[in-house]
Design a protein around this motif. Structure first.
Motif, short mmCIF file in Angstrom:
data_model
loop_
_atom_site.label_atom_id
_atom_site.label_comp_id
_atom_site.label_asym_id
_atom_site.label_seq_id
_atom_site.Cartn_x
_atom_site.Cartn_y
_atom_site.Cartn_z
N ASP A 4 1.08 40.74 20.99
CA ASP A 4 0.76 41.83 21.89
C ASP A 4 -0.34 41.39 22.85
O ASP A 4 -1.31 40.75 22.44
CB ASP A 4 0.28 43.05 21.10
N SER A 5 -0.19 41.74 24.11
CA SER A 5 -1.18 41.36 25.12
C SER A 5 -2.39 42.28 25.04
O SER A 5 -2.26 43.50 24.89
CB SER A 5 -0.57 41.45 26.52
N VAL A 6 -3.58 41.69 25.15
CA VAL A 6 -4.81 42.47 25.24
C VAL A 6 -5.65 41.91 26.38
O VAL A 6 -5.66 40.71 26.63
CB VAL A 6 -5.63 42.47 23.94
N ALA A 7 -6.32 42.80 27.09
CA ALA A 7 -7.26 42.41 28.13
C ALA A 7 -8.67 42.59 27.59
O ALA A 7 -8.94 43.53 26.85
CB ALA A 7 -7.07 43.26 29.39
N THR A 17 -24.68 43.93 27.39
CA THR A 17 -23.31 43.73 27.85
C THR A 17 -22.39 44.14 26.71
O THR A 17 -22.54 43.68 25.58
CB THR A 17 -23.05 42.26 28.21
N VAL A 18 -21.46 45.03 27.02
CA VAL A 18 -20.49 45.50 26.03
C VAL A 18 -19.12 44.94 26.40
O VAL A 18 -18.76 44.92 27.58
CB VAL A 18 -20.42 47.04 26.01
N PHE A 19 -18.38 44.46 25.42
CA PHE A 19 -17.02 44.01 25.69
C PHE A 19 -16.07 44.54 24.63
O PHE A 19 -16.48 44.88 23.51
CB PHE A 19 -16.94 42.47 25.78
N GLY A 20 -14.80 44.65 25.01
CA GLY A 20 -13.80 45.15 24.08
C GLY A 20 -12.44 44.56 24.39
O GLY A 20 -12.18 44.09 25.51
N PHE A 21 -11.57 44.60 23.41
CA PHE A 21 -10.19 44.11 23.53
C PHE A 21 -9.29 45.33 23.64
O PHE A 21 -9.22 46.15 22.71
CB PHE A 21 -9.82 43.27 22.31
N VAL A 22 -8.59 45.45 24.77
CA VAL A 22 -7.86 46.68 25.09
C VAL A 22 -6.38 46.36 25.31
O VAL A 22 -6.05 45.45 26.08
CB VAL A 22 -8.44 47.34 26.36
N ASP A 23 -5.50 47.12 24.63
CA ASP A 23 -4.07 46.90 24.86
C ASP A 23 -3.61 47.72 26.06
O ASP A 23 -4.38 48.47 26.66
CB ASP A 23 -3.25 47.20 23.60
N ARG A 24 -2.35 47.56 26.40
CA ARG A 24 -1.82 48.16 27.63
C ARG A 24 -1.85 49.68 27.60
O ARG A 24 -1.85 50.35 28.63
CB ARG A 24 -0.38 47.66 27.87
N ARG A 25 -1.89 50.26 26.41
CA ARG A 25 -1.91 51.72 26.27
C ARG A 25 -3.33 52.28 26.34
O ARG A 25 -3.52 53.50 26.25
CB ARG A 25 -1.25 52.12 24.95
N LEU A 60 -9.45 39.72 15.32
CA LEU A 60 -8.38 40.66 15.61
C LEU A 60 -7.12 40.28 14.84
O LEU A 60 -6.99 39.19 14.30
CB LEU A 60 -8.06 40.69 17.11
N ASP A 61 -6.20 41.20 14.85
CA ASP A 61 -4.88 40.93 14.28
C ASP A 61 -4.28 39.70 14.96
O ASP A 61 -4.41 39.50 16.17
CB ASP A 61 -3.97 42.14 14.52
N ASN A 62 -3.61 38.87 14.20
CA ASN A 62 -3.04 37.63 14.74
C ASN A 62 -2.00 37.88 15.83
O ASN A 62 -1.63 36.95 16.55
CB ASN A 62 -2.41 36.80 13.61
N SER A 63 -1.53 39.13 15.93
CA SER A 63 -0.51 39.41 16.94
C SER A 63 -1.09 39.69 18.32
O SER A 63 -0.36 39.93 19.27
CB SER A 63 0.33 40.63 16.51
N ALA A 64 -2.45 39.66 18.47
CA ALA A 64 -3.09 39.96 19.75
C ALA A 64 -3.36 38.68 20.54
O ALA A 64 -3.89 37.70 20.01
CB ALA A 64 -4.40 40.70 19.52
N GLU A 65 -2.98 38.70 21.81
CA GLU A 65 -3.19 37.54 22.69
C GLU A 65 -3.92 37.98 23.95
O GLU A 65 -3.47 38.88 24.66
CB GLU A 65 -1.85 36.91 23.07
N ILE A 66 -5.06 37.34 24.24
CA ILE A 66 -5.84 37.67 25.42
C ILE A 66 -5.11 37.20 26.68
O ILE A 66 -4.66 36.04 26.75
CB ILE A 66 -7.24 37.03 25.35
N VAL A 67 -5.02 38.09 27.68
CA VAL A 67 -4.33 37.73 28.93
C VAL A 67 -5.26 37.69 30.13
O VAL A 67 -4.83 37.31 31.23
CB VAL A 67 -3.16 38.70 29.21
N GLY A 68 -6.53 38.08 29.97
CA GLY A 68 -7.45 38.01 31.09
C GLY A 68 -8.75 38.73 30.79
O GLY A 68 -8.88 39.42 29.77
N PHE A 69 -9.71 38.56 31.71
CA PHE A 69 -11.05 39.12 31.55
C PHE A 69 -11.38 39.98 32.77
O PHE A 69 -11.45 39.46 33.89
CB PHE A 69 -12.09 38.01 31.41
#
Length: 323
Positions: A4-7, A17-25, A60-69
């Protein structure tokens, strides 16, 4: 298994500085922070931030893939990927933030100012879904704004369009000093700091009792003023009315410039709800041209206040991928 793609959404503030991994939804799968103020050298900061993102990403879950920042920052310039002369950050001048990130990754890195990030987030995740013309006003320590016209965020000639917080509401040499170096800017009246300044001025000009008279300027904050106003404190309520009035005056000009379907208020000060929305709506309508009256909605942001900055920053990546 298909990943699954995450940004990665990054919100750079003067302290944290706060950061998070967000899916398309718009679901945040994980978050973390790093102290911005601990780093005098921006190169060291970027390296430390990137490393912490990677460490957090491995949890994160192994199914998550970073696609950008996607990065929201004070005075962020999307055209150049830079932060330019940000008063609230330690790093002076023009900081090539995207370029520094690119030393660590080949993925897309998009930088813009925090209010523009909030506007994109509202369009993708929030109440502006389906709208083509709207404005987002961020009400925090200062006042930021993002403009969407015909479905496109307005960046202007060199990336700095939409700074209505630094347009004059009461110009003149005797007026309130602003952090930008000018006087009488809107954010000196319409912001958490502006609310405090108005409250102290009203108290100084009045003998009306107030539970807030025992507080110094440094001890006061918007929440204290809000809580006093909710309890019926006359001075606190007047401060909110004055703040909303000044905002409404300026929003009437915003409507004349952009003819939006809606204006969204976002940030800590917007959580005061009717205390800020009612006077803002009243004075906006009172000062609108007749062709605009009763046509523009004044709405609360539908982004979660706690995570909105991260959501807005991450949405830059999804918007980039779609375009």
């Amino acid at each position: 298994m298909t990943k699954d793609s995450v940004a990665v959404g990054i919100d750079i503030g003067g302290t944290n500085t706060v950061f998070g991994f967000v899916d398309r939804r718009g679901k945040i799968l994980g978050e973390d922070t790093i102290k911005t103020c601990d780093y005098d050298e921006v190169e060291v900061y970027v390296a430390a931030l990137y490393e912490k993102i990677m460490v957090a990403g491995r949890k994160l879950d192994n199914s998550a893939e970073i696609v950008g920042f996607g990065i929201g920052a004070p005075m962020g310039n999307i055209n150049k990927g830079t932060i330019e002369h940000a008063a609230d950050l330690k790093w002076n001048g023009i900081v090539p933030l995207a370029g520094l990130f690119k030393k660590h990754t080949e993925l897309p890195v998009i930088v813009t100012n925090d209010a523009n990030a909030a506007a994109v987030g509202e369009m993708i995740y929030g109440g502006a879904r389906g709208m083509k013309n709207f404005v987002v006003i961020t009400l925090g320590t200062g006042l930021g704004s993002g403009f969407v016209i015909n479905g496109k965020l307005v960046y202007g000639h060199d990336g700095f369009a939409g700074e209505i917080g630094h347009t004059a509401i009461r110009p003149g040499p005797s007026n309130r000093d602003c952090g930008c170096g000018r006087k009488g800017c809107l954010e000196t009246y319409v912001s958490a700091t502006g609310l405090k300044r108005s409250l102290l001025k009203i108290m100084a000009d009045s003998n009306v009792p107030s539970e807030l008279r025992t507080y110094s300027f440094d001890d006061l904050d918007a929440k204290l003023i809000h809580d006093a106003a909710v309890r019926g404190d006359y001075i606190a309520r007047r401060a909110f009315t004055h703040t909303g009035m000044m905002l409404g005056f300026k929003l009437a000009d915003v409507v004349a410039h952009t003819n939006p379907e809606a204006i969204f208020l976002f940030g800590g000060l917007a959580l005061a709800k009717d205390l800020i929305f009612e006077p803002a709506k009243e004075f906006m309508e009172e000062n609108l041209l007749s062709i605009y009256k009763d046509k523009v909605k004044l709405l609360a942001s539908e982004l979660s206040t706690q995570n909105a900055a991260v959501l807005g920053a991450s949405s830059l990546i999804w918007s980039h991928m779609e375009s």
